[in-house]
Design a protein around this motif. Structure first.
Motif, PDB file in Angstrom:
ATOM      1  N   ILE A  39       0.988  -1.264  -0.201  1.00  0.00           N
ATOM      2  CA  ILE A  39       0.275   0.165  -0.072  1.00  0.00           C
ATOM      3  C   ILE A  39       0.946   1.280  -0.167  1.00  0.00           C
ATOM      4  N   LYS A  40       2.384   0.298   0.851  1.00  0.00           N
ATOM      5  CA  LYS A  40       2.657   2.449   0.575  1.00  0.00           C
ATOM      6  C   LYS A  40       3.439   2.987  -0.514  1.00  0.00           C
TER       7      LYS A  40
ATOM      8  N   ALA B  50      -5.691   3.594   4.238  1.00  0.00           N
ATOM      9  CA  ALA B  50      -5.280   2.507   3.856  1.00  0.00           C
ATOM     10  C   ALA B  50      -4.470   2.145   4.692  1.00  0.00           C
ATOM     11  N   TRP B  51      -3.058   2.785   4.861  1.00  0.00           N
ATOM     12  CA  TRP B  51      -1.326   2.501   4.660  1.00  0.00           C
ATOM     13  C   TRP B  51      -1.909   2.952   5.946  1.00  0.00           C
ATOM     14  N   TYR B  52      -2.272   3.986   6.984  1.00  0.00           N
ATOM     15  CA  TYR B  52      -2.489   4.106   8.714  1.00  0.00           C
ATOM     16  C   TYR B  52      -3.223   3.013   9.308  1.00  0.00           C
TER      17      TYR B  52
ATOM     18  N   LEU C  45     -11.727  -1.280   8.544  1.00  0.00           N
ATOM     19  CA  LEU C  45     -12.339   0.654   8.225  1.00  0.00           C
ATOM     20  C   LEU C  45     -11.656   1.008   7.263  1.00  0.00           C
ATOM     21  N   GLY C  46     -10.479   0.750   6.997  1.00  0.00           N
ATOM     22  CA  GLY C  46      -9.648   1.616   5.447  1.00  0.00           C
ATOM     23  C   GLY C  46     -10.859   1.780   4.875  1.00  0.00           C
TER      24      GLY C  46
ATOM     25  N   VAL D 222      -8.316  -1.385  -2.306  1.00  0.00           N
ATOM     26  CA  VAL D 222      -7.536  -0.069  -2.594  1.00  0.00           C
ATOM     27  C   VAL D 222      -7.131  -0.959  -4.767  1.00  0.00           C
ATOM     28  N   SER D 223      -6.549  -1.653  -4.253  1.00  0.00           N
ATOM     29  CA  SER D 223      -6.078  -2.640  -5.592  1.00  0.00           C
ATOM     30  C   SER D 223      -7.511  -2.140  -7.147  1.00  0.00           C
ATOM     31  N   LEU D 224      -8.523  -1.881  -5.571  1.00  0.00           N
ATOM     32  CA  LEU D 224     -10.090  -1.539  -6.897  1.00  0.00           C
ATOM     33  C   LEU D 224      -9.888  -0.198  -7.601  1.00  0.00           C
TER      34      LEU D 224
END
Length: 298
Positions: A18-19, A61-63, A86-87, A150-152
């Motif tokens: 994600i980073k 998402a990273w957090y 939650l992310g 996230v990949s979406l």
């Protein structure tokens, strides 16, 4: 009675994927804003706003993925794994808003099509496919629900840029500006369908539903295959974060001597715990020095 935790799980909510995706997306957003100004393209600038939203989602998402790695505590006795969900929920909401933004931009252009600067669009579209493609390939290595959501975001961007590339090539040679908003509408609908699927899975986890890859009947049959077990009831199976599955169950065994001795102790514990506002109790008794393999709260 059994209280099973699958401690052999290999995931650690690795945030590296994600980073990398976050920095790729942020870098391209900056390129996109500059490119949009230089080409005087409202469509490119609109996509830059959308990508800024994606960068925000990736940052969240990273957090949350980092936060999910925290060890168990007295406040969160099962750990912080659900923070990654939650992310995923926030990402899904941003993705829905982004798709609505695409629809709002595309529908008026069906009525009054606009001819953009096509050569600049082609160049930015190729860069968009390269940058976002690199980020999607990175996230494919991940396994969490958060990484899939996230990949979406990035898949939406790739499809968007392919549409921009195809549209800009056709519009460069032919005067058919309506192609661009038609492609945009198709992409937005595709993404909304995928967001629905991911949100459904996330809500299933939050609501403590039985994971899709687990069948309660199969678990019960497996337990009843042991010679000493005569009955199984009160089975509960749920997932913390889509990867880490938890189960509790009451198991009736043949050897009564030890269990009769423990019966009064179990009843007393349940009564005492009700005073502490705990209504559903599953207890596992162990011998001194026995290693059950379940980690305690630190």
């Amino acid at each position: 009675m059994a209280h099973h935790h699958n401690h052999t799980h290999g995931h650690t909510h690795d945030t590296g994927n994600i980073k990398v995706a976050f920095f790729i997306n942020l870098l391209f957003t900056i390129i996109e804003v500059i490119g949009g100004v230089l080409t005087n393209s409202v469509a490119i600038l609109s996509d830059a706003v959308h990508d800024l939203g994606d960068s925000l989602s990736l940052g969240l998402a990273w957090y949350f993925q980092n936060y999910a790695k925290k060890k168990r505590s007295p406040s969160f006795s099962y750990g912080y794994g659900r923070f990654s969900l939650l992310g995923a929920i926030i990402n899904s909401i941003v993705l829905v808003v982004g798709s609505i933004f695409i629809l709002v931009e595309a529908i008026p252009r069906l009525i009054a099509p606009q001819q953009p600067e096509t050569q600049g669009m082609m160049l930015l579209a190729i860069l968009g496919v390269i940058f976002n493609g690199a980020a999607v390939l990175r996230l494919k290595k991940g396994t969490s629900v958060n990484e899939r959501v996230v990949s979406l975001h990035l898949l939406e961007d790739i499809l968007g840029w392919i549409a921009v590339l195809i549209g800009s090539i056709i519009m460069h040679f032919f005067d058919i500006p309506i192609i661009d908003p038609i492609l945009s509408l198709g992409i937005a609908l595709f993404i909304l369908i995928n967001v629905y699927k991911n949100l459904k899975e996330t809500i299933q986890i939050v609501m403590q539903g039985v994971p899709g890859n687990t069948d309660v009947k199969d678990v019960k049959q497996k337990l009843l295959s042991y010679p000493d077990i005569v009955a199984v009831h009160d089975i509960h199976i749920w997932s913390m974060d889509g990867e880490y599955t938890i189960m509790t169950a009451h198991i009736v065994v043949q050897n009564k001597d030890t269990l009769i001795a423990l019966d009064s102790l179990k009843k007393k514990i349940r009564e005492d715990l009700k005073e502490l506002h705990i209504e559903h109790v599953t207890l596992e008794f162990e011998d001194v020095g026995e290693n059950c393999g379940v980690l305690d709260i630190e």
